[in-house]
Design an enzyme around this catalytic site. Structure first.
Site, PDB file in Angstrom:
ATOM      1  N   SER A 148       0.865  -1.499   0.015  1.00  0.00           N
ATOM      2  CA  SER A 148      -0.022  -0.072   0.006  1.00  0.00           C
ATOM      3  C   SER A 148       0.957   1.244  -0.072  1.00  0.00           C
ATOM      4  O   SER A 148       1.776   1.565  -0.887  1.00  0.00           O
ATOM      5  CB  SER A 148      -1.034  -0.148   1.200  1.00  0.00           C
ATOM      6  OG  SER A 148      -1.925   0.786   1.064  1.00  0.00           O
ATOM      7  N   ASP A 224     -10.138  -5.753  -2.817  1.00  0.00           N
ATOM      8  CA  ASP A 224      -9.475  -4.767  -1.962  1.00  0.00           C
ATOM      9  C   ASP A 224     -10.308  -3.631  -2.137  1.00  0.00           C
ATOM     10  O   ASP A 224     -10.211  -2.828  -3.297  1.00  0.00           O
ATOM     11  CB  ASP A 224      -7.969  -4.534  -2.676  1.00  0.00           C
ATOM     12  CG  ASP A 224      -7.293  -3.269  -1.905  1.00  0.00           C
ATOM     13  OD1 ASP A 224      -7.807  -2.365  -1.431  1.00  0.00           O
ATOM     14  OD2 ASP A 224      -5.974  -3.569  -1.843  1.00  0.00           O
ATOM     15  N   HIS A 257      -7.523  -5.986   1.151  1.00  0.00           N
ATOM     16  CA  HIS A 257      -6.270  -5.189   1.500  1.00  0.00           C
ATOM     17  C   HIS A 257      -5.374  -5.779   2.654  1.00  0.00           C
ATOM     18  O   HIS A 257      -4.350  -5.338   2.673  1.00  0.00           O
ATOM     19  CB  HIS A 257      -6.595  -3.851   1.610  1.00  0.00           C
ATOM     20  CG  HIS A 257      -5.764  -2.699   1.466  1.00  0.00           C
ATOM     21  ND1 HIS A 257      -4.879  -2.601   0.303  1.00  0.00           N
ATOM     22  CD2 HIS A 257      -5.159  -1.854   2.411  1.00  0.00           C
ATOM     23  CE1 HIS A 257      -3.913  -1.675   0.329  1.00  0.00           C
ATOM     24  NE2 HIS A 257      -4.159  -1.022   1.556  1.00  0.00           N
TER      25      HIS A 257
HETATM   26  N1  LIG Z   1      -7.773   2.731   8.985  1.00  0.00           N
HETATM   27  C1  LIG Z   1      -8.050   2.381   7.677  1.00  0.00           C
HETATM   28  C2  LIG Z   1      -7.370   1.175   7.151  1.00  0.00           C
HETATM   29  C3  LIG Z   1      -5.814   1.059   7.226  1.00  0.00           C
HETATM   30  C4  LIG Z   1      -5.287   0.125   6.518  1.00  0.00           C
HETATM   31  O1  LIG Z   1      -5.714  -0.852   5.939  1.00  0.00           O
HETATM   32  N2  LIG Z   1      -4.094   0.114   6.769  1.00  0.00           N
HETATM   33  C5  LIG Z   1      -3.273  -1.080   6.137  1.00  0.00           C
HETATM   34  C6  LIG Z   1      -2.166  -0.486   5.097  1.00  0.00           C
HETATM   35  S1  LIG Z   1      -2.551   0.616   4.061  1.00  0.00           S
HETATM   36  C7  LIG Z   1      -2.728  -2.011   7.032  1.00  0.00           C
HETATM   37  O2  LIG Z   1      -1.615  -2.710   6.906  1.00  0.00           O
HETATM   38  N3  LIG Z   1      -3.270  -2.127   8.117  1.00  0.00           N
HETATM   39  C8  LIG Z   1      -2.588  -3.000   9.135  1.00  0.00           C
HETATM   40  C9  LIG Z   1      -3.241  -4.280   9.517  1.00  0.00           C
HETATM   41  O3  LIG Z   1      -4.179  -4.629   8.468  1.00  0.00           O
HETATM   42  O4  LIG Z   1      -2.714  -5.136  10.407  1.00  0.00           O
HETATM   43  C10 LIG Z   1      -9.466   1.971   7.589  1.00  0.00           C
HETATM   44  O5  LIG Z   1     -10.317   2.117   8.349  1.00  0.00           O
HETATM   45  O6  LIG Z   1     -10.076   2.031   6.264  1.00  0.00           O
END
Ligand SMILES: N[C@@H](CCC(=O)N[C@@H](CS)C(=O)NCC(=O)O)C(=O)O
Length: 279
Positions: A148, A224, A257
């Site tokens: 990402s 995603d 994602h």
């Molecule tokens: N906080 C965001 C999503 C954030 C998100 O998806 N972060 C990704 C990277 S872009 C991630 O790797 N999050 C940590 C995880 O899944 O453990 C939402 O609620 O939409």
């Protein structure tokens, strides 16, 4: 460098470390997996850049990369996603800008430019810390990948420094930050409203000028929720085709994602890097 913790894992060692960083104006943490082969000599280094909201721990806990890294004899390194210690005003106001959202660039705008320099951190400072503290890290055989926002980091830094990062891949990368809401917000804040400064950190713009000699591997889940609005894989593929950059994109049906997607395809990425770095 301070050792925070070290743990035996798959015959090697999983560690968490902290050091003083000038790029990020305070202390920074990173995590590193040493395969068993690191006890006998130098091993290739694979640096992973995480996405928004992640820390230096996320990948090591969730991706399940250590088992194959142990087999292949690859060192894995993950850094944090922003400065943590610089106390910049407003840095915790939103989840997609400031803390955990450093975007792997060097900020030029106040107040961010004092600490938000993750580009210099990844390209120069972290490799110097590895060289000084981990004699088994073969910095002439480094690969770069990420997810990402970290996929954006891997593509842009890999395209700019193909001699340093000899292999490049990404999971669900932001490929055209100048053309998506996350990127526009970050670039406006860190680099200013003048868009002429943005191209240097936009993989889709960069690849027209600078190509990587190796095929870039990308995996993207079709379920995603960020794909269409934020990630826009197709823009990078078109730019690669025009520029003659080899790119291999796998669309993964039904994957989202998150880290279940990453852990499902992590082996493919480790083998991609091993094929180049150990070939
Ligand atoms: N906080 C965001 C999503 C954030 C998100 O998806 N972060 C990704 C990277 S872009 C991630 O790797 N999050 C940590 C995880 O899944 O453990 C939402 O609620 O939409």
């Amino acid at each position: 460098m301070e050792v925070l913790s070290e743990h035996r894992a798959f015959g090697g060692k999983q560690g968490f470390y902290r050091h003083a960083s000038t790029s990020c104006n305070g202390s920074m943490k990173f995590s590193l997996y040493q395969p068993p082969q690191a006890e006998a000599g130098k091993v290739p280094v694979l640096l992973y850049l995480s996405g928004l909201t992640c820390t230096e721990e996320t990948f090591m806990i969730k991706a399940g990369a250590q088992r194959l890294a142990s087999e292949l004899g690859m060192m894995l390194v993950t850094c944090d996603t922003s400065p943590r210690d610089a106390a910049v005003a407003g840095e915790s106001d939103s989840w997609d800008f400031g803390l955990a959202a450093g975007f792997y660039l060097d900020a030029t705008q106040a107040p961010w430019s004092t600490a938000y320099n993750m580009y210099s951190y990844v390209v120069k400072e972290l490799p110097a810390v590895l060289a000084a503290n981990f004699p088994a890290a073969d910095l002439d055989r480094m690969g770069l990948f990420g997810h990402s926002m970290g996929g954006h980091g891997a593509l842009t830094i890999g395209l700019k420094h193909p001699e340093q990062f000899k292999s490049v891949s990404a999971f669900a990368p932001i490929v055209a930050p100048s053309q998506c809401p996350w990127g526009v917000k970050a670039f406006t804040g860190y680099l200013g409203a003048d868009q002429s400064a943005w191209a240097a950190y936009d993989a889709t713009s960069l690849v027209a000028k600078q190509q990587h000699p190796q095929t870039i591997l990308i995996d993207q889940g079709t379920s995603d929720k960020f794909w269409v609005e934020q990630l826009k894989t197709e823009l990078f593929v078109e730019a690669c085709q025009k520029a003659g950059q080899a790119v291999s994109v796998n669309l993964r049906d039904g994957y989202d994602h998150g880290y279940y997607f990453i852990s499902s395809y992590i082996d493919d990425h480790l083998r991609h890097h091993a094929g180049i770095l150990k070939g």
